[in-house]
Scaffold this active site. Structure first.
Site, PDB file in Angstrom:
ATOM      1  N   ASP A 116       0.809  -1.226   0.000  1.00 50.36           N
ATOM      2  CA  ASP A 116       0.000   0.000   0.000  1.00 50.36           C
ATOM      3  C   ASP A 116       0.839   1.272   0.000  1.00 50.36           C
ATOM      4  OD1 ASP A 116      -2.637  -1.155   0.046  1.00 50.36           O
ATOM      5  OD2 ASP A 116      -2.190  -1.825   2.083  1.00 50.36           O
ATOM      6  N   ASP A 176      -6.804  -3.683  -6.023  1.00 52.99           N
ATOM      7  CA  ASP A 176      -6.442  -2.401  -5.414  1.00 52.99           C
ATOM      8  C   ASP A 176      -4.994  -2.017  -5.731  1.00 52.99           C
ATOM      9  OD1 ASP A 176      -8.162  -4.236  -4.014  1.00 52.99           O
ATOM     10  OD2 ASP A 176      -8.319  -2.864  -2.329  1.00 52.99           O
TER      11      ASP A 176
END
Length: 399
Positions: A116, A176
């Site tokens: 992330d 994602d």
């Protein structure tokens, strides 16, 4: 090979703006966003944070403001919101706030335990560098990219997403992850080193090959064999079922391939974004106001929660896509979605501890963050406002 250090980000500025009866009242939107943000800044010190590890507001659950540590995947969105408000208002107070909250997550540049990095670092330091040119921010971006590529497996051809859930997947890659590629593309632009660019392209190609169904909906998680690169599992971890179309996942897909087209001009990426958009807007379960239910295949539609965060991601992507493609009136759809969020799905002033939007769905299968405000919904909503403003001024939609 070292690619041109000056990858152009200039987009077509001579596009003909589609006439649209939906009015985006930017001044009113920014006023509400500022009011709410001031409230949120007042609420943050009230949260018990004795150890000082909680750095960023994420959501409201059970009436309580939830703060997260810098390692949380959402820690960069609130600093990004402050940077967008600074961009929209030119208010130096916003800049100071943005710098303060951005500094709190700098240590994440060395955190190789997560994919992330783009969400955390590029939404915060990336926007900060774009708006200020601070060289220390540039160095954070480059170091973060160096850290992120340590998770790349050449046999799989992708960056590993999660280290947890090892009992379910040997090498999970989630849709994602596409958004973290922007950090890598930017690292090549800033350094001239094509390593980052090449890894980003390889990941995008692998995802395009394995993540999509024939109708261009996407699975959430693909499990790979890290030794052979073979696909072992296809799952939709945060959706209704493995065969369903989780709404935010479709948002990550259209945003990710639109962004990849920006950097590469590969027509396959543009076509992929267009096809995902077609799936979204031709879906029989897409509501008239274009704010999707949390999953396009949720069984109790229309009595299912909406996901405003999915709408925010999709609409922001559509603003950019509208400058590349004339297959559909993407700009009109983006503005309709923004109008709906700004009118029907915003937080009333003084509510939700200061978050801008309401009615997002984080993780329905875990009964987590259902019908609540979430920081990444606010982030992509504000990004969309910035992009709409640039389009109206005939400026490059991404700067």
């Amino acid at each position: 090979m070292i690619i041109n250090n000056k990858i152009t980000l200039t987009l077509l500025t001579g596009v003909v703006l589609t006439s649209c009866s939906t009015s985006i009242q930017t001044q009113k939107i920014v006023k509400q966003a500022q009011f709410q943000t001031d409230l949120l800044l007042q609420e943050i010190p009230k949260v018990d944070n004795k150890k000082g590890v909680l750095v960023s507001p994420r959501t409201v659950e059970h009436g309580q403001l939830v703060l997260v540590p810098s390692k949380d995947w959402t820690s960069g969105f609130f600093p990004g919101n402050l940077w967008y408000l600074y961009e929209l208002t030119k208010d130096e107070k916003r800049k100071a706030e943005a710098e303060k909250f951005t500094a709190k997550i700098e240590k994440e540049k060395y955190n190789g335990n997560t994919h992330d990095m783009g969400f955390k670092i590029y939404c915060s330091f990336g926007n900060g560098y774009r708006l200020t040119g601070r060289q220390d921010y540039k160095e954070v971006i480059i170091q973060s990219a160096k850290t992120l590529i340590t998770r790349f497996n050449p046999k799989v051809g992708a960056i590993r997403s999660w280290d947890h859930n090892s009992d379910k997947w040997d090498f999970p890659v989630i849709i994602d992850n596409m958004l973290n590629l922007e950090l890598l593309f930017e690292a090549t632009r800033l350094t001239g080193d094509s390593t980052y660019y090449n890894i980003a392209v390889t990941h995008a190609n692998t995802t395009m090959k394995n993540h999509f169904r024939p109708d261009y909906s996407t699975w959430h998680v693909i499990g790979y064999n890290p030794k052979t690169g073979a696909v072992e599992k296809r799952n939709t971890h945060q959706g209704y079922s493995d065969d369903s179309a989780w709404a935010r996942g479709q948002g990550w897909a259209i945003y990710g391939y639109t962004m990849c087209y920006r950097y590469t001009k590969n027509p396959a990426y543009l076509a992929q974004a267009e096809n995902v958009a077609k799936f979204i807007f031709n879906n029989k379960n897409m509501p008239k106001d274009l704010i999707p239910y949390w999953d396009f295949d949720a069984p109790k539609i229309p009595n299912e929660p909406r996901d405003v965060s999915a709408a925010a991601v999709i609409s922001s992507a559509l603003y950019e896509l509208s400058t590349y493609s004339k297959k559909e009136d993407y700009l009109k759809k983006a503005r309709e979605m923004t109008h709906a969020m700004a009118t029907k799905y915003k937080s009333a002033e003084g509510t939700n501890k200061g978050f801008i939007l309401d009615h997002s769905t984080g993780h329905w299968p875990k009964n987590s963050e259902i019908d609540v405000p979430i920081n990444y919904a606010d982030y992509y909503y504000l990004e969309g406002i910035v992009r709409n403003n640039r389009i109206k001024k005939h400026e490059s939609v991404v700067q």
